[in-house]
Design an enzyme around this catalytic site. Structure first.
Site, short mmCIF file in Angstrom:
data_model
loop_
_atom_site.label_atom_id
_atom_site.label_comp_id
_atom_site.label_asym_id
_atom_site.label_seq_id
_atom_site.Cartn_x
_atom_site.Cartn_y
_atom_site.Cartn_z
N ASP A 77 -4.49 -13.67 3.33
CA ASP A 77 -4.48 -13.68 1.40
C ASP A 77 -3.98 -13.06 0.62
OD1 ASP A 77 -5.74 -16.41 1.92
OD2 ASP A 77 -8.33 -15.66 2.52
N GLU A 101 -2.70 -27.93 -2.76
CA GLU A 101 -4.06 -27.17 -2.45
C GLU A 101 -4.87 -26.38 -3.39
OE1 GLU A 101 -6.30 -29.01 1.06
OE2 GLU A 101 -4.10 -30.07 0.40
N GLU A 152 -1.30 10.38 6.05
CA GLU A 152 -2.44 10.32 6.61
C GLU A 152 -2.43 9.53 7.89
OE1 GLU A 152 -5.20 10.77 5.28
OE2 GLU A 152 -4.25 12.05 4.30
N GLU A 165 -3.22 7.32 9.73
CA GLU A 165 -3.92 5.76 9.22
C GLU A 165 -2.23 5.14 8.68
OE1 GLU A 165 -6.31 7.86 5.79
OE2 GLU A 165 -5.77 7.95 8.40
#
Length: 437
Positions: free
Chosen positions: A23, A197, A316, A318
């Site tokens: 999402d 939907e 970083e 990450e």
């Protein structure tokens, strides 16, 4: 833990490999794209989701993991289902609208988190639901005149006009008529005549209002409609992304960034992936001359990199275009660190601009065992070895030390592979890195 084979390393979709994400809700702010996602738990057999995640990028290929700045625990009145949300910036604050199950009623309701930082932490803005009618998938659009609209709904499509404080509204929630002229014709259903939907994504471009949404469950595809105003009347325009990608749901997010247009979605492309273990991906696209959206297909390559990465400023650990075998966690000295590093795991950082050459490498590491090594490889996980740094045992997984090592042959622009080697089991944790000229 998500363990990925070395084969797909050249790909950049899905964007995150350390967890399952779903999402997507991208937001452009201060020269970066902030990507807000849901988080499918490993091994889920339902939409088992307990927190939300944030990632960011300046180049659309290297994404920094900012962790989880908001969870079900943020909302004392919520009991379950940290589902698909949307974040907007206004009044110097970031507002994150999310559907969660209201403990008191058992219905799905829309809550609002607020923060002064795009990466949080977020707190409950009002201590109760903003709206509650059992429906999901909030999306907020702020029009040119400053009027903000909250859209949401499955099986219906609702809107309400938000006040400028973004946490209250004027008037009552109103249903948008789901006509076949507005949202296409669904065959084989007596209860849902249109293709709409869920997951509306409303925005404005060149005076035209677009509503991009998930269509015709299940499996879903992405469709869109356009209108002369923010509440309609809507006209169905067709398919954006056909049904594909080993997830029976999909969820759109559309932005413009640095002169390009991008379409975010999710699929089940990671190992173990599927309809309940999804992953966010992105494609670059160009509108047709008449403003219509072209058909966009899922790829493993993703969009091109729009800027190189500077290795001479602290980066970083990450931050990655692709990773194998590792996960991230909160670091004891602040921010996030990469952990669960085993022999042969790696992090790929794309498009690193070494220029005339690097002479040294510095990294921040910690290890409760005997540590390991960071191999600096160019082009692939087995590419040219530009240097090797030894990460020693430090006596704890959050007992940090800074290491350095010489570098040779790192000139020009390359994909950098930080490849981890050593003994068996978890080797060390990794917080940040930086090259010297």
């Amino acid at each position: 833990m998500v363990l990925l084979p070395a084969g797909p390393a050249r790909a950049d979709n899905p964007l995150v490999q350390t967890i399952y994400t779903a999402d997507p809700a991208p937001l452009v702010y201060n020269g970066r794209v902030y990507l807000y996602t849901g988080h499918d738990e490993d091994g889920s057999t339902y939409f088992t989701m307990r927190d939300w995640r944030v990632f960011s990028s300046a180049d659309m290929v290297n994404w920094t993991d900012h962790g989880s700045p908001m969870s079900l625990a943020t909302f004392a009145w919520a009991s379950a289902d940290a589902w698909a949300g949307h974040t907007v910036y206004r009044n110097g604050k970031f507002y994150w609208y999310v559907p969660v199950k209201d403990r008191a009623s058992g219905q799905m309701a829309i809550g609002v988190g607020v923060s002064t930082s795009p990466t949080g932490p977020f707190t409950d803005a009002i201590g109760r639901p903003l709206v509650r009618n059992g429906e999901i998938d909030p999306n907020v659009f702020i029009d040119d005149n400053g009027q903000a609209y909250l859209y949401w709904g499955n099986p219906n499509l609702w809107y309400v006009r938000l006040n400028t404080d973004m946490i209250s509204y004027t008037g009552s929630p109103t249903q948008i008529p789901l006509t076949t002229a507005g949202f296409g014709t669904r065959t084989g259903s007596t209860t849902r005549p249109t293709l709409y939907e869920e997951a509306p994504w409303v925005y404005k471009r060149n005076g035209l209002y677009y509503n991009v949404y998930a269509a015709k469950c299940c499996s879903e595809f992405i469709a869109y409609s356009t209108a002369p105003g923010p509440t309609g009347p809507w006209t169905y325009r067709g398919t954006v992304m056909p049904t594909q990608g080993s997830s029976f749901t999909n969820h759109p997010g559309v932005i413009d960034f640095q002169g390009n247009s991008y379409f975010f979605y999710h699929n089940g492309a990671l190992p173990g992936g599927g309809g309940y273990t999804r992953s966010v991906a992105v494609e670059r696209f160009t509108y047709n001359a008449d403003g219509t959206i072209p058909t966009i297909n899922m790829t493993t390559t993703g969009p091109p990199q729009i800027a190189t990465l500077d290795p001479y400023v602290r980066q970083e650990a990450e931050t990655a275009a692709w990773s194998q075998g590792v996960e991230t966690e909160n670091a004891g000295e602040g921010g996030r660190n990469v952990g669960w590093i085993d022999n042969g795991d790696y992090i790929k950082v794309k498009g690193v601009a070494f220029g005339t050459g690097a002479t040294g490498f510095t990294a921040r590491v910690a290890s409760a065992t005997s540590g390991g090594r960071i191999e600096l490889r160019l082009g692939s996980a087995t590419g040219t070895l530009a240097g090797t740094c030894t990460a020693p045992g430090t006596g704890g997984w959050q007992t940090w030390t800074t290491i350095t090592c010489p570098v040779n042959g790192a000139t020009g622009t390359h994909d950098l592979y930080l490849r981890f080697t050593g003994g068996t089991g978890t080797l060390f944790n990794f917080n940040w890195w930086q090259f010297t000229r």
